[in-house]
Design an enzyme around this catalytic site. Sequence first.
Site, short mmCIF file in Angstrom:
data_model
loop_
_atom_site.label_atom_id
_atom_site.label_comp_id
_atom_site.label_asym_id
_atom_site.label_seq_id
_atom_site.Cartn_x
_atom_site.Cartn_y
_atom_site.Cartn_z
N THR A 106 0.87 -1.19 0.00
CA THR A 106 0.00 0.00 0.00
C THR A 106 0.90 1.24 0.00
O THR A 106 2.08 1.15 0.34
CB THR A 106 -0.89 0.03 1.25
OG1 THR A 106 -0.03 0.08 2.39
CG2 THR A 106 -1.77 -1.19 1.35
N GLU A 138 -5.97 -3.25 -1.15
CA GLU A 138 -6.54 -4.34 -0.35
C GLU A 138 -7.73 -5.02 -1.03
O GLU A 138 -8.19 -6.06 -0.57
CB GLU A 138 -7.00 -3.81 1.01
CG GLU A 138 -5.87 -3.49 1.98
CD GLU A 138 -5.37 -2.05 1.85
OE1 GLU A 138 -5.56 -1.44 0.78
OE2 GLU A 138 -4.79 -1.55 2.82
N TRP A 167 -20.50 17.18 9.53
CA TRP A 167 -19.39 16.72 8.69
C TRP A 167 -19.40 17.47 7.38
O TRP A 167 -20.44 17.69 6.78
CB TRP A 167 -19.51 15.23 8.41
CG TRP A 167 -19.50 14.37 9.64
CD1 TRP A 167 -20.59 14.03 10.39
CD2 TRP A 167 -18.38 13.78 10.27
NE1 TRP A 167 -20.21 13.25 11.45
CE2 TRP A 167 -18.85 13.07 11.41
CE3 TRP A 167 -17.01 13.76 9.99
CZ2 TRP A 167 -18.02 12.36 12.25
CZ3 TRP A 167 -16.17 13.04 10.83
CH2 TRP A 167 -16.68 12.36 11.96
P1 AMP Z 1 -4.58 2.55 -2.98
O1 AMP Z 1 -4.57 1.36 -2.13
O2 AMP Z 1 -3.25 3.24 -3.04
O3 AMP Z 1 -5.11 2.25 -4.33
O4 AMP Z 1 -5.56 3.62 -2.30
C1 AMP Z 1 -6.88 3.31 -2.01
C2 AMP Z 1 -7.62 4.53 -1.55
O5 AMP Z 1 -7.74 5.48 -2.62
C3 AMP Z 1 -9.05 4.27 -1.16
O6 AMP Z 1 -9.14 3.76 0.15
C4 AMP Z 1 -9.67 5.65 -1.29
O7 AMP Z 1 -9.38 6.46 -0.17
C5 AMP Z 1 -8.94 6.21 -2.48
N1 AMP Z 1 -9.77 6.05 -3.70
C6 AMP Z 1 -9.67 5.11 -4.65
N2 AMP Z 1 -10.57 5.33 -5.63
C7 AMP Z 1 -11.28 6.43 -5.27
C8 AMP Z 1 -12.37 7.16 -5.84
N3 AMP Z 1 -12.88 6.84 -7.02
N4 AMP Z 1 -12.84 8.23 -5.16
C9 AMP Z 1 -12.31 8.59 -3.97
N5 AMP Z 1 -11.29 7.96 -3.39
C10 AMP Z 1 -10.77 6.88 -4.02
#
Ligand code: AMP
Length: 552
Positions: free
Chosen positions: A191, A336, A449
């Site tokens: 991550t 994840e 919020w």
């Molecule tokens: P990663 O594991 O680096 O792909 O990051 C995942 C995180 O990216 C998620 O838990 C979200 O917080 C954010 N994320 C992914 N897709 C979106 C989306 N379409 N809109 C808002 N946040 C997103």
Amino acid sequence: MTDEIQMGLMQPHPLLISSLIVHAERHHGDGQIVSRRVEGDLHRYHWRDVARRSRQVARALDAMALPLSARVATLAWNGYRHLELYFGVSGSGRVLHTINPRLHPDQIAWIANHAGDQVLCFDLSFLPLVQAVHGKCQTIRHYVALCDRDALPSDSAIPGLISYEQWVEEQSDDYHWPQFDENAASSMCYTSGTTGNPKAVMYSHRSTLLHAYGAALPDSMAISARDVILPVVPMFHVNAWGIPYAAALAGSTLVFPGPLLDGKSVYQLMEQEGVTFAAGVPTVWQMLLDHVKGEGLQFSTLKRTVIGGSACPPAMIQAFQEQYGVEVIHAWGMTETSPLGTLCTLKNKSLMLPEEEQMKLRRKQGRVLYGIDFKIVGDDGGELPWDGKTFGDLHVKGPWVVRDYFPGTDNAALVDGWFPTGDVATIDADGYLQITDRSKDVIKSGGEWISSIDIENIAMAHPAVQLAACIGVSHRKWDERPVIVVVRREQMALDRDELLQFYEGKIAKWQIPDEVIFVEAIPLGATGKMLKSKVRQMPEVAAYCALAASRQ
Ligand code: AMP
């Protein structure tokens, strides 16, 4: 009556990644794979060549006497050699560990040691990076440069460095893919580690294949044999969202952009190769849109694009759709979740709605695909209603959702079998998810919020705004108030009052940010997400926060 269960009488073939490449070779052998190489030229070959060379990779790993489940790392762009490693490494029973080259070198070394990587395959663009970290990588025994034999640098100072072409070509392609438990580890990805050290998600063959089926579904990415797919999303970022596997499953043509991700290069490749479907994060698509708009161009073959990884600004969805006739499928997922969790395609009844209402839905992150289930929960852990208004912590579960982080110590903190994502969301009565925030970014003002994503999306709809990050700043009376940090588009004028006025009528008055802070650039993480912790540390922003604190 007996209580014994009757087992099904079907063939028990394990779901293995090797079966994808066997299928692609037998049924789509002449399907093309086009890659822009680090060398600068375009390389073309076919699925049958990927299959042949993946078998050679498998044999090359055997020749290194690499045990099953050994980790083979990559530092590589999207390209054909990386694709061969996807199938050769996992298919032979080893674990492909795609490392994000945009991470800090110390973090890369930490990750390689944590994973226990034994082999590192890297594009020559990352030679300086490998030279900087190889002394710190204690477990890597073999270094392979993804290049031709004669391109191998003679003075690399990396012990035993070999060229990929030599490594592969020395091997016969006479190889039978081993059969093993489909739950065996196939690949791993860390991550982004915005908080603390990154965590390792280890995918299995089964989770990868089920996810590939899911990715190809019509209400998902709708990947078919008729598609020419350009994954701009990197193969080091959650396996390019599963596209390499889904493309092998469907027999699609793949077009890899290599290291050139600027708008002009991506556009040219799309037009030249007749790309029908592309996927990437909003920051990359912004560069593409800027180029297309600036040059007065149109897309002649692109039909749809999946945008995710962070919230896709509504202005981008609208521009693609209304000005260029390209459907945007907004998607949510995480490392994840392999990563596909939700995608925004409309239900039949939503198509009956007026255009404006449909557009409101398209801005959401969409509906789950079969394989994932989700719920939102409140502080007491109780499930919250699906009314499109109540927001809570998003929990997910399913066969391609993490159970535990590597090396496996019950540290994914599942709650009754559900994975707490750390995202805050609403779900409406039709099951459309809308992410309002990462839980740590939520702004609480006067007990209410405020969604930082909403505030950012409005700013991004202003023509003079290139990028905007909303943060909460402590406030004596209201607890926290939103402040918007903005990068202006080059040569465009915009002042504080004009932007604040732009918010009027779009959200409630009390949700309008207190202040606008203009900056030159917003710090982005290794996967293109805004790093709000770093935004807070920027001198202009830190000064404002300090001033706000002094007024307490
Ligand atoms: P990663 O594991 O680096 O792909 O990051 C995942 C995180 O990216 C998620 O838990 C979200 O917080 C954010 N994320 C992914 N897709 C979106 C989306 N379409 N809109 C808002 N946040 C997103």
